[in-house]
Scaffold this active site. Structure first.
Site, PDB file in Angstrom:
ATOM      1  N   GLU A   1       0.831  -1.200   0.000  1.00 58.59           N
ATOM      2  CA  GLU A   1       0.000   0.000   0.000  1.00 58.59           C
ATOM      3  C   GLU A   1       0.867   1.254   0.000  1.00 58.59           C
ATOM      4  O   GLU A   1       1.960   1.277   0.565  1.00 58.59           O
ATOM      5  CB  GLU A   1      -0.934   0.021   1.212  1.00 58.59           C
ATOM      6  CG  GLU A   1      -2.090  -0.932   1.011  1.00 58.59           C
ATOM      7  CD  GLU A   1      -3.154  -0.813   2.091  1.00 58.59           C
ATOM      8  OE1 GLU A   1      -4.222  -1.389   1.886  1.00 58.59           O
ATOM      9  OE2 GLU A   1      -2.931  -0.175   3.130  1.00 58.59           O
TER      10      GLU A   1
ATOM     11  N   CYS B   1      -2.058   5.737   9.733  1.00 58.71           N
ATOM     12  CA  CYS B   1      -0.878   5.103  10.328  1.00 58.71           C
ATOM     13  C   CYS B   1      -1.271   3.824  11.066  1.00 58.71           C
ATOM     14  O   CYS B   1      -2.211   3.823  11.858  1.00 58.71           O
ATOM     15  CB  CYS B   1      -0.240   6.049  11.353  1.00 58.71           C
ATOM     16  SG  CYS B   1       0.594   7.422  10.609  1.00 58.71           S
TER      17      CYS B   1
END
Ligand code: SF4
Length: 309
Positions: free
Chosen positions: A42, A294
């Site tokens: 990703e 995150c």
């Protein structure tokens, strides 16, 4: 060497875009990319405050061996290191889809993987990203974040490239950190910061020390005091004041042992650090609705994560 001879001896690889997901709550964009062996990674496009400028958060490995307990990537284990071109190519994928008049300003190595466990390829990728014929990104607009690989920090320092360093602290108290970051057993934080101090003495730029704040786990007054001591010791040793960055925990889904601190808890922690005289910011981590924030990266489209079709 002319272009034909280069073409005869080299192959240009590609990353395939499996999914592009635009967050509905902020201007973050997540890309799920397939490598040529079908390994998935990703990449996240992060908007900067200045309109039309973006930072690309790149992956450096497929999965991660570090096993940080607050990170979904850590649950995947490590499949393999990414090649240098696979790292640099992530920036090209994002760049070719940018609206006209906008540009990639910087790169952060905060995607999947521990970049300094793949340090040679990361250095090679940085050289390409910085090269005027590559992505022409300023070295100081590139941040390499590590959870704790002192040897990798030293190799990065010796490479003669002037990137910024980030260290994921997680918790300044060793007993708490050991529970959150397994690599603390092999590489205690003190050794990591020793290497970071050598890096800073060579390069001069203030490192970013990041803490993922976990409700009820690493946000007590004791944690704040230990973190402040650590930052002040670093300043005394190097003459450079580190920048503290607090990132709220993003839910991993499934059997989740952690919770995000509420606003009062997060603010009390920040204020205590600030009162001790340490520069500190609470950072926004966007794209949570598409699994782009995150600690959430698992290389799967969000519909697969939520079970939606
Ligand atoms: S936080 Fe970084 S080093 Fe830790 S498991 Fe996640 S990707 Fe790996």
């Amino acid at each position: 060497m002319d272009v034909e001879r280069i073409a005869a001896h080299h192959r240009v690889g590609t990353l395939r875009v499996v999914a592009r997901e635009d967050s509905k709550v902020d201007p973050f964009v997540k890309y799920v990319l397939a490598c040529e062996d079908d390994a998935r990674i990703e990449t996240v496009r992060i908007p900067l405050e200045k309109p039309g400028r973006f930072v690309v958060c790149v992956s450096s490995q497929v999965g991660c061996a570090m096993g940080c307990t607050f990170c979904a990537t850590g649950r995947l284990g490590l499949q393999r290191n990414l090649e240098a071109w696979e790292i640099a190519e992530q920036v090209r994928v994002v760049r070719r889809e940018l609206p006209p008049g906008t540009r990639v300003h910087g790169v952060v190595f905060q995607g999947m993987g521990e970049p300094l466990a793949n340090v040679e390829r990361v250095i090679q990728a940085i050289r390409v990203l910085h090269d005027p014929c590559g992505a022409a990104i300023e070295q100081r607009a590139i941040t390499v974040s590590t959870v704790g690989v002192p040897g990798g920090i030293r190799k990065l320092a010796a490479a003669g490239i002037r990137v910024r360093l980030g260290v994921s602290i997680a918790a300044a108290r060793p007993d708490v950190r050991r529970r959150l970051v397994p690599v603390e057993q092999q590489n205690p934080l003190a050794e990591v910061l020793e290497a970071a101090a050598e890096f800073v003495k060579l390069h001069g730029d203030a490192p970013m020390l990041a803490v993922t704040t976990l409700g009820g786990v690493n946000t007590s007054d004791e944690d704040a005091d230990a973190l402040a001591r650590l930052a002040l010791d670093f300043r005394a040793k190097t003459g450079v004041t580190p920048r503290l960055s607090l990132v709220p925990y993003n839910p991993m889904g499934g059997d989740d042992p952690f919770r995000r601190p509420d606003d009062e808890e997060a603010e009390r922690f920040r204020a205590r650090l600030s009162a001790i005289g340490v520069p500190v910011v609470r950072r926004y981590s966007g794209g949570g609705d598409v699994g782009a924030a995150c600690g959430q990266l698992v290389a799967r489209p969000s519909a697969e994560l939520t079970g939606a079709s």
